[in-house]
Design a protein around this motif. Structure first.
Motif, PDB file in Angstrom:
ATOM      1  N   ALA A   8      95.033 -12.804  25.280  1.00  0.00           N
ATOM      2  CA  ALA A   8      94.224 -13.939  25.715  1.00  0.00           C
ATOM      3  C   ALA A   8      93.037 -13.454  26.528  1.00  0.00           C
ATOM      4  O   ALA A   8      93.098 -12.414  27.181  1.00  0.00           O
ATOM      5  CB  ALA A   8      95.071 -14.887  26.549  1.00  0.00           C
ATOM      6  N   SER A   9      91.962 -14.219  26.504  1.00  0.00           N
ATOM      7  CA  SER A   9      90.782 -13.857  27.279  1.00  0.00           C
ATOM      8  C   SER A   9      90.907 -14.243  28.747  1.00  0.00           C
ATOM      9  O   SER A   9      90.109 -13.828  29.564  1.00  0.00           O
ATOM     10  CB  SER A   9      89.536 -14.514  26.686  1.00  0.00           C
ATOM     11  N   SER A  10      91.893 -15.051  29.080  1.00  0.00           N
ATOM     12  CA  SER A  10      92.144 -15.384  30.481  1.00  0.00           C
ATOM     13  C   SER A  10      93.624 -15.715  30.650  1.00  0.00           C
ATOM     14  O   SER A  10      94.299 -16.056  29.689  1.00  0.00           O
ATOM     15  CB  SER A  10      91.284 -16.552  30.948  1.00  0.00           C
ATOM     16  N   GLU A  11      94.121 -15.590  31.863  1.00  0.00           N
ATOM     17  CA  GLU A  11      95.528 -15.857  32.118  1.00  0.00           C
ATOM     18  C   GLU A  11      95.802 -17.324  32.392  1.00  0.00           C
ATOM     19  O   GLU A  11      96.890 -17.801  32.200  1.00  0.00           O
ATOM     20  CB  GLU A  11      96.016 -15.012  33.291  1.00  0.00           C
ATOM     21  N   TRP A  12      94.791 -18.058  32.874  1.00  0.00           N
ATOM     22  CA  TRP A  12      94.926 -19.485  33.114  1.00  0.00           C
ATOM     23  C   TRP A  12      93.534 -20.100  33.155  1.00  0.00           C
ATOM     24  O   TRP A  12      92.535 -19.410  33.213  1.00  0.00           O
ATOM     25  CB  TRP A  12      95.677 -19.767  34.410  1.00  0.00           C
ATOM     26  N   HIS A  13      93.498 -21.418  33.112  1.00  0.00           N
ATOM     27  CA  HIS A  13      92.247 -22.162  33.203  1.00  0.00           C
ATOM     28  C   HIS A  13      92.261 -22.970  34.488  1.00  0.00           C
ATOM     29  O   HIS A  13      93.315 -23.378  34.961  1.00  0.00           O
ATOM     30  CB  HIS A  13      92.076 -23.089  32.000  1.00  0.00           C
ATOM     31  N   ARG A  14      91.106 -23.228  35.017  1.00  0.00           N
ATOM     32  CA  ARG A  14      91.043 -23.920  36.308  1.00  0.00           C
ATOM     33  C   ARG A  14      91.612 -25.331  36.225  1.00  0.00           C
ATOM     34  O   ARG A  14      92.028 -25.887  37.221  1.00  0.00           O
ATOM     35  CB  ARG A  14      89.621 -23.859  36.837  1.00  0.00           C
ATOM     36  N   ASN A  15      91.693 -25.939  35.029  1.00  0.00           N
ATOM     37  CA  ASN A  15      92.239 -27.290  34.886  1.00  0.00           C
ATOM     38  C   ASN A  15      93.759 -27.318  34.804  1.00  0.00           C
ATOM     39  O   ASN A  15      94.359 -28.379  34.876  1.00  0.00           O
ATOM     40  CB  ASN A  15      91.650 -27.968  33.658  1.00  0.00           C
ATOM     41  N   ASP A  31      85.116 -21.036  39.963  1.00  0.00           N
ATOM     42  CA  ASP A  31      84.811 -20.430  38.657  1.00  0.00           C
ATOM     43  C   ASP A  31      86.065 -19.776  38.084  1.00  0.00           C
ATOM     44  O   ASP A  31      87.056 -19.586  38.762  1.00  0.00           O
ATOM     45  CB  ASP A  31      83.684 -19.406  38.777  1.00  0.00           C
ATOM     46  N   ASP A  32      86.019 -19.424  36.802  1.00  0.00           N
ATOM     47  CA  ASP A  32      87.175 -18.855  36.109  1.00  0.00           C
ATOM     48  C   ASP A  32      87.226 -17.335  36.177  1.00  0.00           C
ATOM     49  O   ASP A  32      88.084 -16.714  35.573  1.00  0.00           O
ATOM     50  CB  ASP A  32      87.178 -19.280  34.637  1.00  0.00           C
ATOM     51  N   SER A  33      86.326 -16.677  36.884  1.00  0.00           N
ATOM     52  CA  SER A  33      86.275 -15.216  36.887  1.00  0.00           C
ATOM     53  C   SER A  33      87.556 -14.602  37.444  1.00  0.00           C
ATOM     54  O   SER A  33      87.968 -13.538  37.019  1.00  0.00           O
ATOM     55  CB  SER A  33      85.068 -14.724  37.678  1.00  0.00           C
ATOM     56  N   TRP A  34      88.234 -15.252  38.373  1.00  0.00           N
ATOM     57  CA  TRP A  34      89.461 -14.725  38.955  1.00  0.00           C
ATOM     58  C   TRP A  34      90.665 -14.935  38.046  1.00  0.00           C
ATOM     59  O   TRP A  34      91.728 -14.381  38.296  1.00  0.00           O
ATOM     60  CB  TRP A  34      89.704 -15.332  40.330  1.00  0.00           C
ATOM     61  N   SER A  35      90.514 -15.683  36.963  1.00  0.00           N
ATOM     62  CA  SER A  35      91.636 -15.927  36.050  1.00  0.00           C
ATOM     63  C   SER A  35      91.776 -14.830  34.999  1.00  0.00           C
ATOM     64  O   SER A  35      92.628 -14.908  34.143  1.00  0.00           O
ATOM     65  CB  SER A  35      91.479 -17.271  35.355  1.00  0.00           C
ATOM     66  N   VAL A  42      88.053 -11.504  24.498  1.00  0.00           N
ATOM     67  CA  VAL A  42      88.153 -11.385  23.049  1.00  0.00           C
ATOM     68  C   VAL A  42      87.140 -12.332  22.413  1.00  0.00           C
ATOM     69  O   VAL A  42      87.264 -13.544  22.519  1.00  0.00           O
ATOM     70  CB  VAL A  42      89.573 -11.751  22.566  1.00  0.00           C
ATOM     71  N   LEU A  43      86.117 -11.768  21.800  1.00  0.00           N
ATOM     72  CA  LEU A  43      85.130 -12.545  21.040  1.00  0.00           C
ATOM     73  C   LEU A  43      84.745 -13.859  21.706  1.00  0.00           C
ATOM     74  O   LEU A  43      85.129 -14.927  21.266  1.00  0.00           O
ATOM     75  CB  LEU A  43      85.644 -12.819  19.627  1.00  0.00           C
ATOM     76  N   ASP A  44      84.025 -13.780  22.772  1.00  0.00           N
ATOM     77  CA  ASP A  44      83.494 -14.961  23.452  1.00  0.00           C
ATOM     78  C   ASP A  44      84.599 -15.875  23.981  1.00  0.00           C
ATOM     79  O   ASP A  44      84.626 -17.066  23.732  1.00  0.00           O
ATOM     80  CB  ASP A  44      82.554 -15.723  22.522  1.00  0.00           C
ATOM     81  N   ALA A  45      85.559 -15.292  24.685  1.00  0.00           N
ATOM     82  CA  ALA A  45      86.630 -16.018  25.388  1.00  0.00           C
ATOM     83  C   ALA A  45      87.624 -16.704  24.454  1.00  0.00           C
ATOM     84  O   ALA A  45      88.090 -17.805  24.712  1.00  0.00           O
ATOM     85  CB  ALA A  45      86.055 -17.006  26.378  1.00  0.00           C
ATOM     86  N   ASN A  46      87.974 -16.056  23.383  1.00  0.00           N
ATOM     87  CA  ASN A  46      88.990 -16.567  22.471  1.00  0.00           C
ATOM     88  C   ASN A  46      90.317 -15.841  22.697  1.00  0.00           C
ATOM     89  O   ASN A  46      90.462 -15.100  23.655  1.00  0.00           O
ATOM     90  CB  ASN A  46      88.544 -16.384  21.021  1.00  0.00           C
ATOM     91  N   HIS A  47      91.271 -16.076  21.805  1.00  0.00           N
ATOM     92  CA  HIS A  47      92.559 -15.384  21.831  1.00  0.00           C
ATOM     93  C   HIS A  47      92.709 -14.601  20.527  1.00  0.00           C
ATOM     94  O   HIS A  47      92.376 -15.100  19.459  1.00  0.00           O
ATOM     95  CB  HIS A  47      93.715 -16.383  21.934  1.00  0.00           C
ATOM     96  N   LEU A  48      93.222 -13.384  20.620  1.00  0.00           N
ATOM     97  CA  LEU A  48      93.478 -12.549  19.452  1.00  0.00           C
ATOM     98  C   LEU A  48      94.981 -12.511  19.226  1.00  0.00           C
ATOM     99  O   LEU A  48      95.740 -12.210  20.142  1.00  0.00           O
ATOM    100  CB  LEU A  48      92.957 -11.130  19.671  1.00  0.00           C
ATOM    101  N   GLN A  49      95.405 -12.859  18.027  1.00  0.00           N
ATOM    102  CA  GLN A  49      96.821 -12.833  17.674  1.00  0.00           C
ATOM    103  C   GLN A  49      97.028 -11.856  16.518  1.00  0.00           C
ATOM    104  O   GLN A  49      96.313 -11.911  15.531  1.00  0.00           O
ATOM    105  CB  GLN A  49      97.304 -14.228  17.267  1.00  0.00           C
ATOM    106  N   LEU A  50      98.016 -10.976  16.669  1.00  0.00           N
ATOM    107  CA  LEU A  50      98.367 -10.027  15.610  1.00  0.00           C
ATOM    108  C   LEU A  50      99.713 -10.422  15.026  1.00  0.00           C
ATOM    109  O   LEU A  50     100.633 -10.791  15.761  1.00  0.00           O
ATOM    110  CB  LEU A  50      98.432  -8.606  16.163  1.00  0.00           C
ATOM    111  N   TYR A  51      99.843 -10.314  13.721  1.00  0.00           N
ATOM    112  CA  TYR A  51     101.072 -10.688  13.020  1.00  0.00           C
ATOM    113  C   TYR A  51     101.563  -9.521  12.174  1.00  0.00           C
ATOM    114  O   TYR A  51     100.768  -8.748  11.654  1.00  0.00           O
ATOM    115  CB  TYR A  51     100.823 -11.899  12.113  1.00  0.00           C
ATOM    116  N   ALA A  52     102.890  -9.424  12.027  1.00  0.00           N
ATOM    117  CA  ALA A  52     103.508  -8.374  11.226  1.00  0.00           C
ATOM    118  C   ALA A  52     104.504  -8.994  10.257  1.00  0.00           C
ATOM    119  O   ALA A  52     105.043 -10.074  10.500  1.00  0.00           O
ATOM    120  CB  ALA A  52     104.214  -7.372  12.118  1.00  0.00           C
ATOM    121  N   CYS A  53     104.775  -8.292   9.182  1.00  0.00           N
ATOM    122  CA  CYS A  53     105.749  -8.739   8.186  1.00  0.00           C
ATOM    123  C   CYS A  53     107.127  -8.215   8.580  1.00  0.00           C
ATOM    124  O   CYS A  53     107.336  -7.000   8.637  1.00  0.00           O
ATOM    125  CB  CYS A  53     105.370  -8.233   6.807  1.00  0.00           C
TER     126      CYS A  53
END
Length: 66
Positions: A8-15, A31-35, A42-53
């Motif tokens: 994840a690009s952050s551990e939590w959101h301020r909301n 601000d969210d900088s401390w999160s 990851v690519l402009d504050a997204n989440h990267l998920q990897l999958y395996a078979c």
């Protein structure tokens, strides 16, 4: 495919700060900088998920960015 890893690009959101550990709370911070303590984005504050078979370790992994 089953989830192998999520980055994840952050551990939590301020909301939604109810689950933040007590020692990580910063009172009065707006601000969210401390999160994002590891400072991984990851690519402009997204989440990267990897999958395996699970059936065959020889199949290639796949990824998803949300």
């Amino acid at each position: 495919m089953t989830p192998l890893l999520t980055i994840a690009s952050s551990e939590w959101h301020r909301n939604s700060t109810s689950w933040i550990p007590h020692e990580d709370r910063v009172p009065g911070t707006s601000d969210d900088s401390w999160s994002n303590p590891p400072e991984i984005t990851v690519l402009d504050a997204n989440h990267l998920q990897l999958y395996a078979c699970p059936a065959n370790g020889g199949h290639p992994h796949t990824d998803l960015v949300q």
